[in-house]
Write a protein that holds these residues in place. Sequence first.
Motif, PDB file in Angstrom:
ATOM      1  N   ALA A   1       0.824  -1.202   0.000  1.00 31.51           N
ATOM      2  CA  ALA A   1       0.000   0.000   0.000  1.00 31.51           C
ATOM      3  C   ALA A   1       0.859   1.253   0.000  1.00 31.51           C
ATOM      4  O   ALA A   1       0.509   2.264  -0.634  1.00 31.51           O
ATOM      5  N   ALA A   2       1.983   1.206   0.678  1.00 30.64           N
ATOM      6  CA  ALA A   2       2.845   2.386   0.754  1.00 30.64           C
ATOM      7  C   ALA A   2       3.604   2.641  -0.533  1.00 30.64           C
ATOM      8  O   ALA A   2       3.975   3.786  -0.829  1.00 30.64           O
ATOM      9  N   ALA A   3       3.825   1.582  -1.338  1.00 25.12           N
ATOM     10  CA  ALA A   3       4.668   1.728  -2.529  1.00 25.12           C
ATOM     11  C   ALA A   3       4.118   2.749  -3.510  1.00 25.12           C
ATOM     12  O   ALA A   3       4.870   3.442  -4.187  1.00 25.12           O
ATOM     13  N   GLY A   4       2.810   2.875  -3.644  1.00 29.89           N
ATOM     14  CA  GLY A   4       2.233   3.817  -4.595  1.00 29.89           C
ATOM     15  C   GLY A   4       1.866   5.155  -3.998  1.00 29.89           C
ATOM     16  O   GLY A   4       1.184   5.956  -4.650  1.00 29.89           O
ATOM     17  N   ARG A   5       2.289   5.428  -2.766  1.00 29.63           N
ATOM     18  CA  ARG A   5       1.861   6.667  -2.083  1.00 29.63           C
ATOM     19  C   ARG A   5       3.050   7.384  -1.469  1.00 29.63           C
ATOM     20  O   ARG A   5       3.040   7.748  -0.300  1.00 29.63           O
ATOM     21  N   ARG A   6       4.061   7.617  -2.276  1.00 31.92           N
ATOM     22  CA  ARG A   6       5.287   8.205  -1.736  1.00 31.92           C
ATOM     23  C   ARG A   6       5.028   9.560  -1.083  1.00 31.92           C
ATOM     24  O   ARG A   6       5.676   9.909  -0.087  1.00 31.92           O
ATOM     25  N   ARG A   7       4.113  10.328  -1.593  1.00 32.92           N
ATOM     26  CA  ARG A   7       3.826  11.642  -1.005  1.00 32.92           C
ATOM     27  C   ARG A   7       3.295  11.532   0.421  1.00 32.92           C
ATOM     28  O   ARG A   7       3.367  12.492   1.191  1.00 32.92           O
ATOM     29  N   ASP A   8       2.748  10.361   0.741  1.00 27.58           N
ATOM     30  CA  ASP A   8       2.169  10.179   2.073  1.00 27.58           C
ATOM     31  C   ASP A   8       3.142   9.558   3.074  1.00 27.58           C
ATOM     32  O   ASP A   8       2.765   9.321   4.219  1.00 27.58           O
ATOM     33  N   TRP A   9       4.348   9.286   2.626  1.00 29.89           N
ATOM     34  CA  TRP A   9       5.301   8.630   3.523  1.00 29.89           C
ATOM     35  C   TRP A   9       5.617   9.516   4.727  1.00 29.89           C
ATOM     36  O   TRP A   9       5.760  10.748   4.611  1.00 29.89           O
ATOM     37  N   THR A  10       5.743   8.851   5.850  1.00 27.67           N
ATOM     38  CA  THR A  10       6.268   9.507   7.050  1.00 27.67           C
ATOM     39  C   THR A  10       7.331   8.606   7.653  1.00 27.67           C
ATOM     40  O   THR A  10       7.217   7.377   7.586  1.00 27.67           O
ATOM     41  N   ALA A  11       8.361   9.203   8.177  1.00 25.51           N
ATOM     42  CA  ALA A  11       9.488   8.426   8.701  1.00 25.51           C
ATOM     43  C   ALA A  11       9.428   8.366  10.219  1.00 25.51           C
ATOM     44  O   ALA A  11       9.036   9.334  10.878  1.00 25.51           O
ATOM     45  N   ALA A  12       9.827   7.228  10.747  1.00 25.75           N
ATOM     46  CA  ALA A  12       9.896   7.055  12.202  1.00 25.75           C
ATOM     47  C   ALA A  12      10.970   6.029  12.528  1.00 25.75           C
ATOM     48  O   ALA A  12      11.258   5.133  11.731  1.00 25.75           O
ATOM     49  N   VAL A  13      11.549   6.191  13.702  1.00 23.95           N
ATOM     50  CA  VAL A  13      12.455   5.187  14.242  1.00 23.95           C
ATOM     51  C   VAL A  13      11.641   4.262  15.135  1.00 23.95           C
ATOM     52  O   VAL A  13      10.914   4.731  16.025  1.00 23.95           O
TER      53      VAL A  13
ATOM     54  N   PRO B   1       7.673   3.858  18.834  1.00 26.94           N
ATOM     55  CA  PRO B   1       7.969   4.632  17.619  1.00 26.94           C
ATOM     56  C   PRO B   1       8.287   6.084  17.968  1.00 26.94           C
ATOM     57  O   PRO B   1       7.629   6.696  18.819  1.00 26.94           O
ATOM     58  N   LEU B   2       9.296   6.634  17.306  1.00 23.26           N
ATOM     59  CA  LEU B   2       9.663   8.042  17.429  1.00 23.26           C
ATOM     60  C   LEU B   2       9.640   8.649  16.037  1.00 23.26           C
ATOM     61  O   LEU B   2      10.412   8.230  15.162  1.00 23.26           O
ATOM     62  N   SER B   3       8.758   9.616  15.807  1.00 23.69           N
ATOM     63  CA  SER B   3       8.650  10.230  14.491  1.00 23.69           C
ATOM     64  C   SER B   3       9.908  11.020  14.174  1.00 23.69           C
ATOM     65  O   SER B   3      10.580  11.559  15.067  1.00 23.69           O
ATOM     66  N   ILE B   4      10.251  11.081  12.889  1.00 18.14           N
ATOM     67  CA  ILE B   4      11.412  11.841  12.426  1.00 18.14           C
ATOM     68  C   ILE B   4      10.903  13.058  11.665  1.00 18.14           C
ATOM     69  O   ILE B   4      10.102  12.938  10.729  1.00 18.14           O
TER      70      ILE B   4
ATOM     71  N   VAL C   1       2.591   7.169  11.857  1.00 16.89           N
ATOM     72  CA  VAL C   1       3.430   6.764  12.976  1.00 16.89           C
ATOM     73  C   VAL C   1       2.625   5.759  13.802  1.00 16.89           C
ATOM     74  O   VAL C   1       1.543   6.096  14.305  1.00 16.89           O
ATOM     75  N   PRO C   2       3.106   4.535  13.913  1.00 19.85           N
ATOM     76  CA  PRO C   2       2.293   3.491  14.558  1.00 19.85           C
ATOM     77  C   PRO C   2       2.201   3.694  16.069  1.00 19.85           C
ATOM     78  O   PRO C   2       2.965   4.457  16.681  1.00 19.85           O
ATOM     79  N   ASP C   3       1.284   2.963  16.651  1.00 17.87           N
ATOM     80  CA  ASP C   3       1.157   2.952  18.104  1.00 17.87           C
ATOM     81  C   ASP C   3       2.259   2.083  18.711  1.00 17.87           C
ATOM     82  O   ASP C   3       2.800   1.192  18.050  1.00 17.87           O
ATOM     83  N   PRO C   4       2.571   2.315  19.983  1.00 18.17           N
ATOM     84  CA  PRO C   4       3.561   1.440  20.636  1.00 18.17           C
ATOM     85  C   PRO C   4       3.084  -0.007  20.671  1.00 18.17           C
ATOM     86  O   PRO C   4       1.880  -0.292  20.665  1.00 18.17           O
ATOM     87  N   VAL C   5       4.036  -0.909  20.692  1.00 17.08           N
ATOM     88  CA  VAL C   5       3.762  -2.342  20.773  1.00 17.08           C
ATOM     89  C   VAL C   5       4.264  -2.845  22.116  1.00 17.08           C
ATOM     90  O   VAL C   5       5.370  -2.496  22.550  1.00 17.08           O
ATOM     91  N   VAL C   6       3.445  -3.657  22.783  1.00 17.25           N
ATOM     92  CA  VAL C   6       3.807  -4.233  24.076  1.00 17.25           C
ATOM     93  C   VAL C   6       3.858  -5.741  23.936  1.00 17.25           C
ATOM     94  O   VAL C   6       2.934  -6.360  23.389  1.00 17.25           O
ATOM     95  N   GLY C   7       4.929  -6.352  24.425  1.00 23.61           N
ATOM     96  CA  GLY C   7       5.085  -7.801  24.363  1.00 23.61           C
ATOM     97  C   GLY C   7       5.043  -8.444  25.731  1.00 23.61           C
ATOM     98  O   GLY C   7       4.726  -7.787  26.739  1.00 23.61           O
ATOM     99  N   PRO C   8       5.370  -9.713  25.828  1.00 24.42           N
ATOM    100  CA  PRO C   8       5.331 -10.413  27.115  1.00 24.42           C
ATOM    101  C   PRO C   8       6.406  -9.911  28.067  1.00 24.42           C
ATOM    102  O   PRO C   8       7.503  -9.534  27.650  1.00 24.42           O
TER     103      PRO C   8
END
Length: 890
Positions: free
Chosen positions: A388-400, A496-499, A802-809
């Motif tokens: 889905a992201a491949a055809g929407r470069r203008r919508d890209w957002t970067a995050a670590v 996630p930390l947005s850039i 920018v995704p939500d945080p992920v919590v694991g075990p």
Amino acid sequence: MNRDSAPPAILVVSHTHWDREWYHSAVRFRQRLVPLVDELLCRAPDEPPFLLDGQTIILEDYLAVRPDARNALADALRDGRIEAGPWYVLADELIPGAEALIRNLLAGRRTLAQLAGTDPPPVLYSPDAFGHPAALPLLASEFGCPSIVVWRGFGGSRWPDGDAARWRAPDGTAALLYHLPPDGYEFGSNLPVDHGAARARWRTMIETVGPRCRLGVVLLMNGADHHAAQADLPAAIAALRAAAAPSLVRQVGLRQAAEELTTRAAGRTLPEVHGELRESLGYTWSLQGTLAVRAALKRRAARLERALLRDVEPWLAMARSHPGAPTPPVEHAAWKSLLRCHPHDTLCGCSIDAVARAMAVRLDGGEAEADELRARALEALVGHDPDAAAGRRRDWTAAVLVRNRAPRARSGVAELELLDFVRDVPVGPGSAFADPPARPDEGVTLDGGATAYQVLATGEHIDLVESPRHYPDADLVRVRRVVAWVPHVPSYGITPLSIGRGVSPAPAGAVRGEERDGAIVLENEHLRLECRDGVPSIVSRAERTIVRRLLELEDAGDAGDTYTPSLIEPVVRCDRAAAARLVHAGPLRAELGLEYLLLVPRATARGGRAPELVELPIAVSCILDAGAEFVRLRIRGDNAARDHRLRILLDGGAGPGRVYADAAFGPVERIPTEVPPELAVRERPLPTAPLHRYVSVFGERTGATVFGDGLTEYEALSDGSIAVTLLRAVGALSRTDLPERPGHAGWPAETPEAQCLGPFECELSLMVHGARSDAEIDRIERTADDVLVPLTGDTHRALLRVPDPVVGPALEGAGLAFGACKRSDDGEWVVLRCVNLLAQAVQGAWRLPAPPRAARASRLDERVGDALPVSGDTVTFTAPPRGVVTLLVR
């Protein structure tokens, strides 16, 4: 020794010991394997079983050439004419960790199940490993193997005499230990057909095995390295029966032999042994000198093992139900790339150079597989759809995506790689004439400027953004390697930390580096590292410990071979750096750069030392992070010398004390033994020992721990310091005239690449702490995670949000160490495992991201057991002293 009045029964097991690669490459040995198995498949159905050495990789090797024989091979395995397993490969057992040994057994079982739908013989058959871990009885028991057959590492004056004993693991689990004769798995090879020769051979045999026989039965392995089935075996067995009368001689398979050994041992009083099996003085060679040969490959293997266990399997387990998550067969293939590096002649480095090069290629593949698996699992977890992201470069957002590879929430310094778009890189027709504009460097912010960072290094490279149904998008990016203080990352979680673009604020920090009064000083709230006149020292504020000489470099000549060191003087030592500089001053990371120069005597043709000197430059970076209780040492050098051993000596100020080294399923105490000279004639004992993640020295008041990232040999010195081998350079597979081990341990061959010429690097860390206690044991284990799997993060440039945080075990319970978080082999469960490092029971719990539908106890082989108590999102359990607890949840 035989407690029965009757003479011992003789169980003849026909086999081949198949070193997959050694003095020839794997493909060359495979050419010999194919006719061997072809011949076995042509034998009559009523002929006795033949053992393919207790490993199933041989089956894969054969079928790679003879896929048309798959059904015939499966039939032979099902009806017992051919036996294989339980291992996938006959691995070295002291260098890999416990979880790698478990994956080895799981892969062996899986190979047999997929090929023939059968189980392996119920015995851990390990005929040639160079020693065995203390926890092997636990591994055997939890894979349904009540017995273990070994050769090296046991026997001689230290151990009880006899061929059988009860071997008890640190948690108390016991298994029957059956010990092969001094000639090991070759003792019954090439049995004579002539009756006179058979009588002479029998007299020699019974003189050896008769006095040692404890169970009234002797296991006689009929085979040797790369040997096909003995051609005249029926006549030879008939001659042996006549010679051995009234002893009964029977031909059986390993399964039947193991079952008979176990049955006869039931109810008998046998001597009990504990601990590692690493010494066979006066009995056979244990070959403990391989731990530092081809050190760079061992380090790569250890790092890949850690990546699969801590940075791939858990994310795959968490993402198992998400769209796009990699499937289990892909995960199993990555493990096989590593396991194929674990056979003892391969991983130990006692093989020709072609084998080492093949291992390096496998590691290349395994590292690439691990990187891809992790990337895809993380994308699935954060809900990123690359198509889905491949055809929407203008919508890209970067995050670590900052990831925490530990089962507890953490904060602290995270090592991050920030990518900033510079320009597009066209590919294909017309790309030679394209001149895309470059984006100016306007700086980069993290999380809108809320997270400040310290830049360590900058550069540029090409970055590919990929998706399953599109060509990659190639861009030139600026790369900033930084450290940032991240206040919270959940257990096995992702923050996630947005850039953004702009000027990042200066970070507040708690570490400082400066030049002061003619010295370079690094300090945080826990430690002060000072270098004056080229000599680094350290002060631990909490322990009130001063170490006036932190490190020393040592080099000695080595006229040995890949199996055994033969050290010669002079020994060169260097404890003073030729140059020192402040590399980073903080505020999140301070770094001291030290430049050492060792002048090493040139090696002569036969491993002696000539008057001419060879320069050996070594750089040591001493790194202190904000909040860290340890100093990290990054070591780089350029080896131009041959036939020598280079070590670094680290002193944590504990002084002489008790030594505990990390090993399979928890640390073991290693106590030096005094060996009379007359018992060391065949092989001298070595003071060195295997290094897993760490080794600790505990004095009366304080202690010190050295953490390693893949170097595999250490020595605890009499003054309390720890010597870690950086490299051992040798040029021969085997020599025959070593005073430490007279005779060839392998076929003679030159190994010029084992001289390890050229650049090398490694990493160690040192922590000063308190005396040994439950609290310090737990603290060391937690610090091992901070050292070896620190907070880290990579830039994802093509996210649509920018995704939500992920919590694991999360694992709860003091003294409990993480073992595994993985998908079960059948794909139905998530396997959670921990190890109790303490000598008393611990109440523990796994806190899960969501309430589980079911939770069951399990063995290491993932057999489903009893239901476990669940309260909301938490599964509770009791970990017995030094016990291993495995749960299945879904």
